[in-house]
Every structure is written in structure tokens, then in C-alpha cells.
Design a protein around this motif. Structure first.
Motif, PDB file in Angstrom:
ATOM      1  N   THR A  34      14.365  -0.725  19.221  1.00  0.00           N
ATOM      2  CA  THR A  34      15.618  -1.480  19.116  1.00  0.00           C
ATOM      3  C   THR A  34      15.427  -2.719  18.240  1.00  0.00           C
ATOM      4  OG1 THR A  34      15.972  -0.777  21.383  1.00  0.00           O
ATOM      5  CG2 THR A  34      17.498  -2.436  20.528  1.00  0.00           C
ATOM      6  N   ALA A  35      14.275  -3.360  18.479  1.00  0.00           N
ATOM      7  CA  ALA A  35      13.985  -4.547  17.689  1.00  0.00           C
ATOM      8  C   ALA A  35      13.930  -4.204  16.204  1.00  0.00           C
ATOM      9  CB  ALA A  35      12.656  -5.150  18.147  1.00  0.00           C
ATOM     10  N   ILE A  36      13.275  -3.040  15.899  1.00  0.00           N
ATOM     11  CA  ILE A  36      13.192  -2.607  14.493  1.00  0.00           C
ATOM     12  C   ILE A  36      14.594  -2.370  13.932  1.00  0.00           C
ATOM     13  CG2 ILE A  36      12.460  -0.711  12.975  1.00  0.00           C
ATOM     14  CD1 ILE A  36       9.932  -0.516  14.728  1.00  0.00           C
ATOM     15  N   ARG A  37      15.453  -1.695  14.732  1.00  0.00           N
ATOM     16  CA  ARG A  37      16.826  -1.406  14.272  1.00  0.00           C
ATOM     17  C   ARG A  37      17.569  -2.721  13.956  1.00  0.00           C
ATOM     18  NH1 ARG A  37      16.709   2.272  18.891  1.00  0.00           N
ATOM     19  NH2 ARG A  37      15.904   4.214  18.037  1.00  0.00           N
ATOM     20  N   ILE A  38      17.431  -3.684  14.867  1.00  0.00           N
ATOM     21  CA  ILE A  38      18.137  -4.963  14.659  1.00  0.00           C
ATOM     22  C   ILE A  38      17.628  -5.649  13.388  1.00  0.00           C
ATOM     23  CG2 ILE A  38      18.466  -7.310  15.592  1.00  0.00           C
ATOM     24  CD1 ILE A  38      18.281  -5.938  18.422  1.00  0.00           C
ATOM     25  N   LEU A  39      16.262  -5.704  13.306  1.00  0.00           N
ATOM     26  CA  LEU A  39      15.662  -6.357  12.142  1.00  0.00           C
ATOM     27  C   LEU A  39      16.058  -5.651  10.854  1.00  0.00           C
ATOM     28  CD1 LEU A  39      12.097  -7.154  13.550  1.00  0.00           C
ATOM     29  CD2 LEU A  39      13.872  -8.803  12.933  1.00  0.00           C
ATOM     30  N   HIS A  40      16.070  -4.331  10.922  1.00  0.00           N
ATOM     31  CA  HIS A  40      16.424  -3.549   9.732  1.00  0.00           C
ATOM     32  C   HIS A  40      17.862  -3.847   9.309  1.00  0.00           C
ATOM     33  CE1 HIS A  40      16.239  -0.382   6.786  1.00  0.00           C
ATOM     34  NE2 HIS A  40      17.384   0.127   7.264  1.00  0.00           N
ATOM     35  N   ASP A  41      18.766  -3.966  10.326  1.00  0.00           N
ATOM     36  CA  ASP A  41      20.161  -4.290  10.033  1.00  0.00           C
ATOM     37  C   ASP A  41      20.282  -5.663   9.368  1.00  0.00           C
ATOM     38  OD1 ASP A  41      21.196  -1.969  10.876  1.00  0.00           O
ATOM     39  OD2 ASP A  41      21.940  -2.672  12.821  1.00  0.00           O
ATOM     40  N   LEU A  42      19.541  -6.606   9.939  1.00  0.00           N
ATOM     41  CA  LEU A  42      19.654  -7.985   9.437  1.00  0.00           C
ATOM     42  C   LEU A  42      18.896  -8.178   8.119  1.00  0.00           C
ATOM     43  CD1 LEU A  42      19.197  -9.878  12.838  1.00  0.00           C
ATOM     44  CD2 LEU A  42      21.323  -9.611  11.547  1.00  0.00           C
ATOM     45  N   TYR A  43      17.723  -7.529   8.061  1.00  0.00           N
ATOM     46  CA  TYR A  43      16.873  -7.730   6.880  1.00  0.00           C
ATOM     47  C   TYR A  43      16.441  -6.391   6.314  1.00  0.00           C
ATOM     48  CZ  TYR A  43      16.753 -12.074   9.490  1.00  0.00           C
ATOM     49  OH  TYR A  43      17.133 -13.169  10.212  1.00  0.00           O
ATOM     50  N   PRO A  44      17.308  -5.772   5.593  1.00  0.00           N
ATOM     51  CA  PRO A  44      17.037  -4.408   5.130  1.00  0.00           C
ATOM     52  C   PRO A  44      15.780  -4.323   4.269  1.00  0.00           C
ATOM     53  CG  PRO A  44      19.279  -5.076   4.618  1.00  0.00           C
ATOM     54  CD  PRO A  44      18.587  -6.300   5.098  1.00  0.00           C
ATOM     55  N   GLU A  45      15.353  -5.426   3.656  1.00  0.00           N
ATOM     56  CA  GLU A  45      14.186  -5.362   2.775  1.00  0.00           C
ATOM     57  C   GLU A  45      12.875  -5.337   3.572  1.00  0.00           C
ATOM     58  OE1 GLU A  45      16.035  -7.939   3.306  1.00  0.00           O
ATOM     59  OE2 GLU A  45      14.723  -9.615   3.751  1.00  0.00           O
ATOM     60  N   MET A  46      12.964  -5.578   4.884  1.00  0.00           N
ATOM     61  CA  MET A  46      11.761  -5.648   5.710  1.00  0.00           C
ATOM     62  C   MET A  46      11.192  -4.253   5.998  1.00  0.00           C
ATOM     63  SD  MET A  46      11.263  -7.547   9.366  1.00  0.00           S
ATOM     64  CE  MET A  46      11.787  -9.174   8.845  1.00  0.00           C
ATOM     65  N   ASP A  47       9.851  -4.169   5.937  1.00  0.00           N
ATOM     66  CA  ASP A  47       9.191  -2.904   6.255  1.00  0.00           C
ATOM     67  C   ASP A  47       8.422  -3.051   7.548  1.00  0.00           C
ATOM     68  OD1 ASP A  47       9.079  -0.290   5.428  1.00  0.00           O
ATOM     69  OD2 ASP A  47       8.467  -0.886   3.382  1.00  0.00           O
ATOM     70  N   PHE A  48       8.184  -1.912   8.202  1.00  0.00           N
ATOM     71  CA  PHE A  48       7.611  -1.979   9.554  1.00  0.00           C
ATOM     72  C   PHE A  48       6.351  -1.145   9.705  1.00  0.00           C
ATOM     73  CE2 PHE A  48      12.134  -2.736   9.799  1.00  0.00           C
ATOM     74  CZ  PHE A  48      12.198  -3.908  10.541  1.00  0.00           C
ATOM     75  N   LEU A  49       5.412  -1.673  10.512  1.00  0.00           N
ATOM     76  CA  LEU A  49       4.282  -0.898  11.012  1.00  0.00           C
ATOM     77  C   LEU A  49       4.389  -0.939  12.526  1.00  0.00           C
ATOM     78  CD1 LEU A  49       1.386  -2.203   8.733  1.00  0.00           C
ATOM     79  CD2 LEU A  49       2.394   0.085   8.687  1.00  0.00           C
ATOM     80  N   ILE A  50       4.044   0.142  13.161  1.00  0.00           N
ATOM     81  CA  ILE A  50       4.164   0.173  14.630  1.00  0.00           C
ATOM     82  C   ILE A  50       2.771   0.171  15.225  1.00  0.00           C
ATOM     83  CG2 ILE A  50       4.890   1.613  16.580  1.00  0.00           C
ATOM     84  CD1 ILE A  50       7.185   2.532  14.518  1.00  0.00           C
ATOM     85  N   HIS A  51       2.562  -0.687  16.156  1.00  0.00           N
ATOM     86  CA  HIS A  51       1.277  -0.806  16.809  1.00  0.00           C
ATOM     87  C   HIS A  51       1.531  -0.694  18.300  1.00  0.00           C
ATOM     88  CE1 HIS A  51      -2.534  -3.379  17.728  1.00  0.00           C
ATOM     89  NE2 HIS A  51      -2.845  -2.102  17.592  1.00  0.00           N
ATOM     90  N   THR A  52       1.189   0.469  18.855  1.00  0.00           N
ATOM     91  CA  THR A  52       1.593   0.685  20.253  1.00  0.00           C
ATOM     92  C   THR A  52       0.432   1.142  21.127  1.00  0.00           C
ATOM     93  OG1 THR A  52       3.047   1.960  21.713  1.00  0.00           O
ATOM     94  CG2 THR A  52       2.360   3.036  19.687  1.00  0.00           C
TER      95      THR A  52
END
Lengths: 758, 129
Positions: B64-82
Motif C-alpha cells: 500500500t505504501a508503494i502504491r501511495i508513493l507511486h501515486d504521489l511520486y511516479p518517478e520513484m523506483d522501489f526495492l522490496i526487502h521483506t
């Protein structure tokens, strides 16, 4: 028989000789030859003797002389003639007398012969078994000789005056046609022979007699029919005997016709002399047609006829009865029957002397039933042989009656050999079961002994032993069933382990997050520490300089005090703990989402690269020393699987092989990677030429926490995880084949069916 | 603006170790224990091209956090560390261009690959107009 009757019939009256009649006849004769005139004179003289002659002579000469002379001359002449005639007559009479005498003698001789003949005839008649009868022209009995009454016991007087049909009222009523014909014969005045009838008057009190009569018509001199004359004989005894014989034959005939089996007799050429109804029915004809000499010998199937004839001839040849146990006979309807035939030779006059009596029993159904029983027996034998269970049939005293094939193998003895032996002697491990056998029979219910343990070649085996009582009529006994459940017990224990692992997996999945975070802190922390105390980073140097610390010296110190080693130990422990957690997580079921079509060769190569760079392998074994052979089946390209999981399995197997070969210091270590396509499965094999394994090890190889490696070398989970991944997650099979000193082959079988899903 | 790396992880030592390692690699790192804190920092005008996101966060789910961030900052890229063993990428995240190579499982024996990935992503963002 045709002698004249009236033995006392009046004889012709004897003719008496008298001189007067002879003289009279002589005179008549003389006169006829002298002259009709003289005869006329004689007649005159005889007719009126007193007219002339005697009276004249007596009175004599008183008459005139010339008249006298005249009279005397003819008289003398007459006397001369008379004397001559007398002489002639005498000669004639003598001749006649002699002739008569001769005639008389002849007659007497004939009469004597006649009397003799009559006497003989009478004697014969009296002595004969026949009687003589006579009928008048009205066909009524007029005479019956004495023998009639003597033979038949019928009063002759009661018969005289009756006609024959009146005498045989009952028979006449019974056979009017016979009598009509007879009557026609009689009324036609024809002779007849051997007419048989029964004398029994309606309402008569005497028992009937059977009479046989012959007769011929009698005619008088003028050819007029005067009646019948003939003979008769009493054939009652003969007729009764014949009747009895006929009845007896009829009874026998009925009996053989009642018999449902084929009874028939044939001569040496195959002609039927006798056949019963069953035989005729089988040939589809009548008995009469069958026994007719014109009945075709070639009726039926040629081979069968030939065979039957050959059998018959053999029976005649040996003159011995013979049982043909099975004979094929095709009946008129084309149905093939099997007969069991008894053939008995016998002499039959008029059939070239020899014939064969056959009694054939139709055993078609019996034979079919027998075959069915045999087939069923074989069928059941096959069924019990096909069972993996050991089956031992015993009687109530424990003696073996039946063994199936597995039982023969287990006992190392054939059924035939084991029959009648005590089961405890053949199967010593079951000796203790005798009590159960007796109990099962007594109580009529099966008794089960689960998980009996046996020692087989030093290994522990498990078997479920079941004793079933047999409940057939009058036959009691039991069947001992032994199921070797060793494999099942092992699988069960493995399943229990698997269940355990699954729960471990579930637990691990639940707490992985909680463990992985601290593990991450440990591992990442160790890494950062090692990096920050090392001389590699520019920042380190800057910070050290600012604090006046000689980084090289510090490093030497840490080295000296073993701090670096301890830190490395923390890191390694963290790695191992992470590995265990990862392995434990593998025991949880994965979702199918991770399944995809994977190129097998690519996967194999990836795993080879991973193995070559594997940290543990690199450290302890030189993977590059191992020669790798690839035997990829071009027919097998893609497999539907969870790639990372199968990669893990393959890596496990490669590491396992490498470790085993390194430990055993195999001189030329070699691993063959082989793929193949089997019906329904893709096969991936890892084959090494290492030390191999013992049977014991093989059986436990996939058990969790089972390891042959030194403590700390392996987690003991590698192969059980692999097994779990292949069997549980992929519905495949993981098997191993090995012998000490001959290397090991691990085979992964993954179902190909999923290919279609993609 | 030099490339900042945003780290969101509620486990302090993970956060700190990652931060330390990336900083040693010469990157600017902003680390927060929750998505809310990260968002408020970003709202303050901070810009960063790469975010290393934990999944289990105290205030919200990492996806969800990624979705929100992506909506707000489309230029942001993500790595997942779980640390979750059963994590798999949701389809909508894949649609954003994420794939399994972006997923890093805890514990990380070696942080070098992650650092390399961050550097690569940051570099890619810099090139973008």
C-alpha cells in the motif's frame, strides 16, 4: 393226414361163384355165338317149355316115324351142338375161374394193404399232436378226431355242428378282418394253411385255446363241394410263450426307449441293428429309419464316423468291452456333443457274426461344467497368486493345504512340496500363530495380529498377520494372510515425519519474519562491522585519522585477539541459522502460482553454475575437479515446475554427490546429469561415481535430520527437503539407487501432465 | 539534487545497517520506521529516486505504501526487502514495472547486491529527463 376216413366203411359185397349163373352165362354166351336163330329157338323153348321138345320126346313113337326122324335129326344135331357148347363152356369156365382166382388174390392183397395202411393211418392219427377235422358243405364241423379233445380239453360234442367262427366268438369280435378273409377263403372253397385263431366262446367258461388249422376242400366224384377236411393243432403254449416273449420284448423296448442315453447296436460295417429313441432323436430320425439297412452309413461328420467305426472294429477285434471316455458327436442339428460311450461286443446272427452294443452318455454339460471348474480353479489360483500377500491355507491341525506364489517364494518351497506339512515347519516365523488358527476356527471370526516383527537378513521387517477361518461346508481350516508392511511402516513413519515437517514449515512461515529480522540484523551488522574495521573504506581511514587511531594497528590488534575470527563466526552462525529457517520454510506448501514451464537444460546449467560458485563447496571441495557429463534427452525440453524449488533440489543433489566423492576421495570424480522422457514423467538424474551407499542408509536417506555427515557439516534436512519438494509440491517421485562402491543415482521424476496446462 | 535513498523499515537494526552500508557506499540515505514518517518527510520537499521498502510496517502494508508513493511520486523506483517467506509481488506492482529481481529476502547475507541495485536504479533515474 389226407387218408380216407371211414376205416370201417362197408367193404364191397363179396361176389359168390355159382355154376348155375356160370351156366346161364355160358348158355347166353353160346347162343350168341351159334346163331341168332338158335337163340331165338332157345328163347322160345325157355319161354314156353311145354310147347315142344320134352313133351314130344316122352310121348315118342306114337306119332308118325318120318315125323320122328324129322324131329330126331335136328334133335341130335342139337345135342351135338349142346355138347360142344358145353365143352366150350367148360373151357371158358375154367379160364374164367383161374382169372377170377387171380383177381381174388389181387383184391385180397390190396385189401390187406389197405387195412395195413388204414391201421397205420389210425395209429399216426392217434399218436399225432394234430387232430383231423371235417366240415360239411355248410362249413359246420362234422367230425373231430379224438386228439382234439385230448389236446384242447374241449368237448368234441360241443363243437360239432358249429362253424369255426361260432367257435371263436371272442377272437372273431377282436379280429373281424382276419375272420372275414378266412370266411371268404372257405366260402370260395379254397385250401388254406396255418390259420391261427383263439377258441373262446363269448360267455364260455373254458379258457381260450390257440389253434392252428389247415384244410382243403373235399369234392365228390362229380366235383361237387362236399365240405372241408383238414388238420388242426393246439399252439396255445407256443402262442403264450410267443406272447410272453413279445410282451417282454415290448417292455425291454420301452425301457431302452425310456433311457435318455443313446443305446444302439451296429454291425461291423456300421449298420444299426438296434437303436433306442434317444439315438434316433440324436440322428433326427425314427428308430425304424435308423435300423433300416438302407439308412446311409455316411450320416454325420466324416471324421466322427470314421473314428466311431474304428472304435467299433477295435472292440470287435479285441472282443473286449471298451469305455471311450470322450467322443465327439455332432447331432443332426449340428450341435457338438461330447459322449462317454461303453462299447460291448456281441454275436449277432446274420450280422456277419459280430456287432457292437454301445451305450453313450451325453457328458457335454458335465464336461463343460468340469472345464468351467478347471478354468475357475485356474482363475482363482491366478487371483490368489497375483496378490502380494502371502496366503497359506491350513487345515484345523495346521497342515498346509494351499500356498500362493508369494507364499512359495517366502517359504522357498513349492505348493506341492509344502502340502501336508505343518505350517510352522515351513514358516518358522509363524509358529506362534497356531493358537490363532485354532481360535479363529473355533470362534469363526478372523484374528488379526498387526505389526508382527520379523528379522530378515538382519533387518527388521513388519508384517500384518491375519488368520481367516474357512467356512465351507464340512471343511474347516484357515487361511493365514501375511502382508509385509515394512515399506508401509517406513512410509508411514516418513509421513509422520513429513507431517511434522509440514507443521514445522507452517511454524517457520509464521515466525520467519520474526526470525529473519534479527538474523538480518546479525548478518548485516557483522558485514558492516567487518567493513568498518577493515582498511578497505576511505571513510574508515578518515574517521581513524580524526581520532588518532592507526587503522592498520587496530586491524592487527583485532587479528591478534581473534576478534575478526569471532566476528566471522557470528556471521557464519547467522548464515547457518538463515539456511535452517529457509529449509524449514521449504516444508510449507507452495502455491501453484510459482509453477511455470521451465527449460530443463537451462535449469541444469544454472544449477551447475550455482554449484561451482557455492560458498560451502568452494570452501571445502573443488567442484571444478569433478568432470561433468551431460546426457540430455533432446525430446525433453520444458517441465512444469517451481523453478527455484527444483533448482534447490538439483543443487542439493549435486552438493551431496560432490561431498560424498570428496569425503571418499574418489580418484576420478565424475557426475552425470541426465534427462530422459518416460511415459508421463520427465526424469532428471544426478549420477555420481562416488562411494555409494548401503541398503540401510538408502532406506533412511530421505528421512529428515538423517545424515551421514559429521555434525555441523550438514543440516540433515537437504534430502528430506528435496524429497518433500519433489513428492509433495510437485507430485513427482524422488528415488535413489546405489550400491556400496558403485556410485549413486538420484532420479527426480516430475509429471509431464502439467505441460498441457500451459 | 544528489540521489537520496529512502529506507522504510520498522526494525531499527536492519534500518541502521542498511543505512550504514549505503552511506559507506557514498549515498545519501533517509531512513524511517514507518510509511507515515517517510511521507511527511517527502512532503517537506525531499526528493529521492529509490526507496527500499519493508513489507510489514506498523502503520500500513508495504504494498500500500508503494502504491501511495507511486501515486504521489511516479518517478520513484522501489526495492522490496521483506522477512516474509511467502511474499509475492501483486499484479498491480508488477504493472508498475516491478519484478522478482526487486525483491530481497531477509536476512541478507551480503548487502552488496542490494547496494548495486540501488545505485543502478538511482543512476537510471538521474539519466531520465
Amino acid at each position: 393226414m389226407f387218408m380216407l376216413r371211414r376205416p370201417r366203411s362197408p367193404r364191397p359185397p363179396p361176389r359168390r361163384w355159382s355154376p348155375v349163373s356160370a351156366l346161364g352165362r355160358g348158355i347166353r354166351f353160346k347162343a350168341s355165338i351159334v346163331s341168332p336163330l338158335l337163340l331165338a329157338e332157345m328163347r322160345v323153348a325157355r319161354a314156353g317149355s311145354d310147347v315142344f321138345g320134352w313133351d314130344y320126346l316122352v310121348r315118342g313113337p306114337a306119332e308118325k316115324v318120318n315125323y320122328t326122324v324129322l324131329v330126331l335129326i335136328p334133335l341130335i344135331l342139337l345135342v351135338v351142338v349142346a355138347l360142344f357148347w358145353c365143352w366150350l363152356q367148360r373151357q371158358e369156365a375154367l379160364h374164367r375161374s383161374r382169372q377170377l382166382q387171380r383177381e381174388l388174390n389181387e383184391r385180397q392183397r390190396v385189401e390187406e394193404a389197405l387195412r395195413e395202411s388204414e391201421a397205420r393211418f389210425r395209429d399216426v392219427t392217434e399218436a399225432a399232436s394234430d387232430w383231423i377235422w371235417e366240415m360239411d358243405e355248410h362249413l359246420r364241423f362234422t367230425y373231430l378226431s379224438e386228439r382234439f379233445e385230448a389236446l384242447t380239453g374241449i368237448d368234441t360234442r360241443s363243437v360239432l355242428g358249429l362253424t369255426r367262427w361260432e367257435l371263436a366268438g371272442v377272437d372273431f369280435g377282436a379280429n373281424p378282418q382276419k375272420w372275414r378273409k378266412h370266411r371268404e377263403t372257405l366260402e370260395g372253397h379254397l385250401p388254406f394253411r396255418d390259420f391261427i385263431y383263439q377258441t373262446l366262446l363269448i360267455g364260455g367258461q373254458s379258457t381260450g385255446r390257440y389253434l392252428k388249422v389247415s384244410g382243403k376242400p373235399v369234392h365228390d366224384e362229380r366235383g361237387r363241394f362236399r365240405g372241408y377236411r383238414g388238420t388242426g393243432t393246439d399252439i396255445t403254449e407256443q402262442a403264450k410263450a410267443e406272447e410272453a416273449l413279445y410282451q417282454s420284448e415290448l417292455r425291454l423296448r420301452r425301457i431302452i426307449d425310456l433311457v435318455p442315453h443313446m443305446i444302439f447296436a451296429r454291425d461291423r460295417r456300421g449298420h444299426f441293428l438296434l437303436a433306442n429313441r434317444a439315438t434316433a432323436a440324436a440322428y433326427g430320425t425314427t428308430i425304424e429309419a435308423l435300423v433300416d439297412p438302407s439308412y446311409p452309413l455316411s450320416h454325420g461328420v466324416p471324421e466322427e464316423i470314421e473314428q466311431r467305426l474304428a472304435d467299433d472294429l477295435a472292440v470287435i477285434g479285441d472282443w473286449e468291452s471298451r469305455l471311450i471316455p470322450e467322443e465327439v458327436f455332432t447331432d443332426h442339428a449340428g450341435r457338438v456333443r461330447t459322449l462317454q460311450t461303453m462299447k460291448i461286443p456281441f454275436s449277432e446272427p446274420g450280422a456277419n457274426g459280430a456287432a457292437v452294443l454301445s451305450v453313450a452318455i451325453d457328458i457335454t454339460e458335465q464336461k463343460q461344467a468340469k472345464e468351467e471348474v478347471a478354468r475357475m480353479r485356474l482363475y482363482l489360483k491366478n487371483i490368489i497368486d497375483s496378490m502380494p500377500s502371502v496366503l497359506i491355507g491350513v487345515d484345523p491341525w495346521g497342515y498346509i493345504t494351499v500356498l500362493n506364489q508369494p507364499a512359495e517364494q517366502t517359504g522357498g518351497i513349492s505348493w506341492e512340496m509344502a502340502q501336508g506339512r505343518f505350517f510352522g515347519d515351513v514358516f518358522p516365523q509363524l509358529e506362534g500363530q497356531f493358537e490363532q488358527v485354532q481360535q479363529a476356527i473355533r470362534q469363526g471370526c478372523p484374528i488379526k495380529t498387526p505389526r508382527m516383527t520379523f528379522e530378515v537378513e538382519g533387518e527388521l521387517h513388519y508384517a500384518d498377520v491375519m488368520v481367516y477361518p474357512l467356512m465351507a461346508d464340512h471343511v474347516s481350516g484357515a487361511v493365514i494372510r501375511i502382508d509385509d508392511v515394512t515399506a508401509r511402516v517406513r512410509i508411514e513413519s516418513m509421513m509422520v515425519q513429513t507431517e511434522k515437517m509440514l507443521s514445522v514449515g507452517g511454524l517457520a512461515a509464521g515466525m520467519a519474519h520474526e526470525i529473519n529480522n534479527p538474523l538480518g540484523a546479525i548478518l548485516q551488522g557483522s558485514q558492516n562491522i567487518l567493513r568498518r574495521i577493515g582498511p578497505g573504506l576511505a571513510q574508515n581511514h578518515a574517521a581513524a585519522k580524526a581520532l588518532g587511531v592507526d587503522l592498520t594497528q587496530l586491524n592487527r590488534y583485532l587479528q591478534e585477539r581473534g576478534v575478526l575470527r569471532l566476528l566471522e563466526g557470528i556471521r557464519e552462525a547467522g548464515v547457518r541459522a538463515a539456511k535452517i529457517v529457509a529449509d524449514m520454510l521449504s516444508f510449507s506448501r507452495r502455491s501453484e502460482a510459482l509453477f511455470a514451464l521451465v527449460d530443463v537444460e537451462d535449469m541444469m546449467e544454472t544449477v551447475l553454475r550455482l554449484a561451482a560458485s557455492d560458498y560451502d563447496l568452494k570452501k571445502k571441495y573443488d567442484f571444478k575437479r569433478i568432470s561433468i557429463e551431460r546426457a540430455y534427452d533432446p525430446a525433453l525440453r520444458a517441465v512444469y515446475c517451481d523453478k527455484t524449488e527444483i533448482e534447490q533440489v538439483l543443487l542439493n543433489l549435486l552438493k551431496n554427490a560432490a561431498q560424498a566423492m570428496a569425503e571418499a576421495e574418489t580418484p576420478v570424480p565424475r557426475i552425470v546429469l541426465r534427462t530422459a522422457r518416460e511415459p508421463g514423467y520427465a526424469v532428471l538424474e544426478v549420477i555420481d561415481n562416488g562411494p555409494g551407499m548401503e541398503e540401510k542408509t538408502l532406506k533412511r536417506i530421505f528421512e529428515p535430520f538423517f545424515t551421514t555427515k559429521d555434525v555441523g557439516v550438514g543440516t540433515g534436512l537437504g534430502l528430506s527437503v528435496s524429497y518433500f519438494i519433489v513428492t509433495e509440491q510437485h507430485n513427482g517421485r524422488l528415488s535413489v539407487a546405489s550400491k556400496p562402491g558403485q556410485g549413486t543415482c538420484f532420479s527426480i521424476r516430475l509429471p509431464l501432465v502439467r505441460e498441457k496446462l500451459s | 539534487m544528489t540521489g537520496w535513498v529512502l529506507i522504510v523499515d520498522d526494525e531499527e537494526m536492519i534500518r541502521e545497517n542498511l543505512k550504514a552500508y549505503l552511506e559507506d557506499e557514498g549515498m545519501g540515505v533517509a531512513a524511517f520506521e514507518s510509511a507515515t514518517l517517510a511521507l511527511s518527510w517527502l512532503r517537506g520537499g525531499a526528493r529521492c529516486p529509490v526507496c527500499v521498502m519493508d513489507m510489514r510496517l506498523p502503520d500500513m502494508d508495504g504494498n500500500t505504501a508503494i502504491r501511495i508513493l507511486h501515486d504521489l511520486y511516479p518517478e520513484m523506483d522501489f526495492l522490496i526487502h521483506t522477512g516474509s517467506s511467502s511474499y509475492s509481488l501483486p499484479e498491480d506492482l508488477r504493472a508498475m514495472g516491478l519484478d522478482d529481481s526487486r525483491v530481497y529476502r531477509k536476512p541478507l547475507e551480503d548487502m552488496a547486491p542490494l547496494a548495486a541495485a540501488v545505485r543502478a536504479l538511482a543512476a537510471a533515474r538521474e539519466v531520465r529527463p
